[in-house]
Write a protein that holds these residues in place. Structure first.
Motif, short mmCIF file in Angstrom:
data_model
loop_
_atom_site.label_atom_id
_atom_site.label_comp_id
_atom_site.label_asym_id
_atom_site.label_seq_id
_atom_site.Cartn_x
_atom_site.Cartn_y
_atom_site.Cartn_z
N SER A 55 61.15 -35.14 19.95
CA SER A 55 60.04 -34.19 19.91
C SER A 55 60.08 -33.38 21.19
O SER A 55 60.86 -33.68 22.11
CB SER A 55 58.71 -34.93 19.78
N VAL A 61 53.94 -37.12 18.18
CA VAL A 61 54.01 -36.17 17.09
C VAL A 61 52.88 -36.44 16.12
O VAL A 61 52.58 -37.60 15.80
CB VAL A 61 55.37 -36.28 16.35
N ARG A 95 64.04 -28.68 21.41
CA ARG A 95 63.49 -30.03 21.53
C ARG A 95 64.51 -30.98 22.17
O ARG A 95 64.17 -31.79 23.03
CB ARG A 95 63.09 -30.56 20.15
N ASP A 119 53.48 -32.47 19.70
CA ASP A 119 54.41 -31.72 18.88
C ASP A 119 53.96 -31.90 17.43
O ASP A 119 53.84 -33.03 16.96
CB ASP A 119 55.83 -32.26 19.09
N GLY A 121 55.53 -30.64 14.76
CA GLY A 121 56.62 -30.43 13.81
C GLY A 121 56.88 -28.96 13.54
O GLY A 121 56.56 -28.10 14.36
#
Length: 349
Positions: A55, A61, A95, A119, A121
């Protein structure tokens, strides 16, 4: 946010922490974050940099922006490119190049002491239909920002700024824009298409997404279709600072003027990596010689401290042309620098 990709998941394990001395050095800076239960990146004293889930900065995440002050989000699209493609892989590679330390020695800021960041995604989009992809991006960004979360976007080609600005303007009204780029991206159309990476700010201007008195373009240069290309923005009321005006000088004085221009209103930062000279950042779709230096890029971003920043993007990193990873590395570092200048972050230098 149903269309966001599933979370990458957190690291499954951690190596033993580093020395007691290192832990003591980190303890003071982490106290406030621990009290507020803010997310922290996975640091190298707990997991070597090559390890962990990839990430951004190895942050936790999650699938939405609940409880977040800011988020890193990817838009893996390069359907709008006119030359070298590959920017769809930009979020993934940035990333991978992002494990870094949380304290900014240049500004004295540790943003993770003050902001809750994760993060979230990548947005879902239809790579086979560019107008539909823009609608996908716009709709998901409306969800991302609805609670005030500030998105730091990993592109993707520069087309993505248009639907993001649609969502941003829907919430905040017309925004100021700090646009760092080799190209003005103000074409009327490209090969008959009104949506492409050469047109996002023309569309934004037409839809009154921008406060034109608070728009600046920095770093424009290179070949053009007409003699007047770089004057398109000036005719719209933008301030335009060409690359030649930046050569051999610090941009700190310029950024003082930019802060005065932007005032207290909402500001969006859009940074095309091709603004930086290809000798430093070769992995991009439309490189132009004679660009900014990485030091000047830092001066621009750090010069945004104190502004009411409501969103940022870093676009046009193309890993297939980034043979040593330096373009993605600099992109990742500039995104971290953007995080460091968001409202609410304190700094000592």
């Amino acid at each position: 946010m149903s269309r966001l990709l599933s979370p990458l998941c957190r690291p499954l394990g951690q190596l033993r922490a580093g020395s007691a001395g290192v832990r003591r050095g980190l303890r003071t800076s982490q106290t406030r974050a621990e009290e507020r239960k803010l997310n922290q990146p996975l640091i190298a004293t707990k997991m070597p940099r090559p390890g962990g889930i990839s990430s951004f900065m190895r942050l936790p995440v999650q699938s939405g922006t609940q409880g977040l002050d800011a988020c890193f989000v990817g838009v893996p699209m390069d359907t709008g490119t006119s030359n070298r493609s590959g920017a769809r892989y930009g979020p993934r590679q940035m990333r991978a190049e992002s494990p870094m330390r949380p304290f900014n020695q240049g500004t004295g800021a540790n943003p993770f002491q003050y902001l809750n960041v994760a993060d979230i995604g990548d947005v879902w989009l239809n790579l086979y239909n560019l107008p539909e992809a823009c609608n996908n991006i716009r709709d998901q960004y409306k969800e991302i920002i609805k609670n005030g979360c500030v998105p730091l976007t990993m592109g993707g080609d520069h087309t993505i700024s248009y639907p993001i600005l649609q969502a941003i303007s829907d919430k905040y009204g017309p925004v100021g824009l700090i646009h760092i780029d080799a190209h003005p991206d103000l074409q009327e159309e490209v090969l008959g298409s009104r949506i492409a990476h050469g047109t996002p700010f023309r569309r934004a201007h037409e839809e009154d997404l921008l406060d034109c008195s608070r728009v600046i373009q920095i770093g424009l240069r290179g070949t053009a279709l007409t003699e007047d290309d770089c004057n398109i923005g000036r005719n719209m009321g933008f301030r335009v600072v060409g690359a030649e005006e930046c050569w051999h000088k610090s941009l700190t004085p310029l950024m003082k003027e930019v802060r005065e221009q932007m005032g207290d209103g909402p500001v969006y930062i859009s940074f095309d990596i091709d603004a930086i000279d290809p000798g430093f950042c070769p992995g991009t779709g439309t490189p132009e010689m004679g660009g900014l230096t990485p030091i000047q890029a830092l001066e621009i971003v750090r010069g945004c401290r104190g502004l009411n920043i409501v969103g940022c993007d870093l676009v046009e990193v193309s890993p297939p042309y980034d043979f040593e990873g330096t373009t993605a590395l600099q992109g990742a570092h500039l995104l971290f620098e953007m995080l460091c200048v968001l409202p609410g972050v304190k700094y000592s230098r």
